[in-house]
Design an enzyme around this catalytic site. Sequence first.
Site: not given
Length: 246
Positions: A158, A145
């Site tokens: 995350y 990501s």
Amino acid sequence: MKNQKLKNKIALVTGASKGLGKHIAYTLAEAGATVIINYNNSKDAADLIVSEIIAKGQKAIAIKADVSNEKEVMELYRQIELQAGSIDILVNNAGINPSKPLLEITLEDFQQSIAVNLTSAFLTTQAALPGMIAKKWGRIINISSVAAQLGGVIGPHYAASKAGMLGLTHSYAAMLAQYGGITSNAIAPALVETDMIKDNPNIKPTLIPLGRFGQPEEVSDIVLLLATNGYINGQTFNVNGGWYMS
């Protein structure tokens, strides 16, 4: 029938019952691969994807497993061997993005994010390696990501899990190069229009220089490129509308 660049190849896509994983599965099946649709909770959704792929004359199998659990990963691979053969292409896509205000993020949130997003990629890759090494051919594709590079909008739990995937990618790329035909690469998307970006007020297209969310096919096209190219190794492909530039 369209190009069959991946004919006779077996691809495992983790977390493939919805979101980005679903579109990756469609793309690999269309290219001729037998696609293993891994899911944990969404059996009906996984079965529907399999039926849609089969209806097009392509090949897919749905197999349940929590890929953050070592025993379940071992059983997943046993079932794949029984039903299809050894994995050629591994797409580590399974992930969660629990969103909370910064000061409310707990140790449990952090550990769960690491387990589901990062430990799972280690477990599935380790299990795939004996077959890939025996064939001297394999593709490891990790869905990271932009959060690994910029911190993102979800939180440190995350971002850390997705940054860890880049470390995994680099290590496997370097250590497996000696076998000649095994590559390891990562894709770092930003704000792709799937279920994962819903219900978070911090996620808006104005964050992206191009001014829009990405489309799943714009990521799955890169997965196909990496699955079919044997000379790209140890790289991170940024599919982010210009949010992070390298």
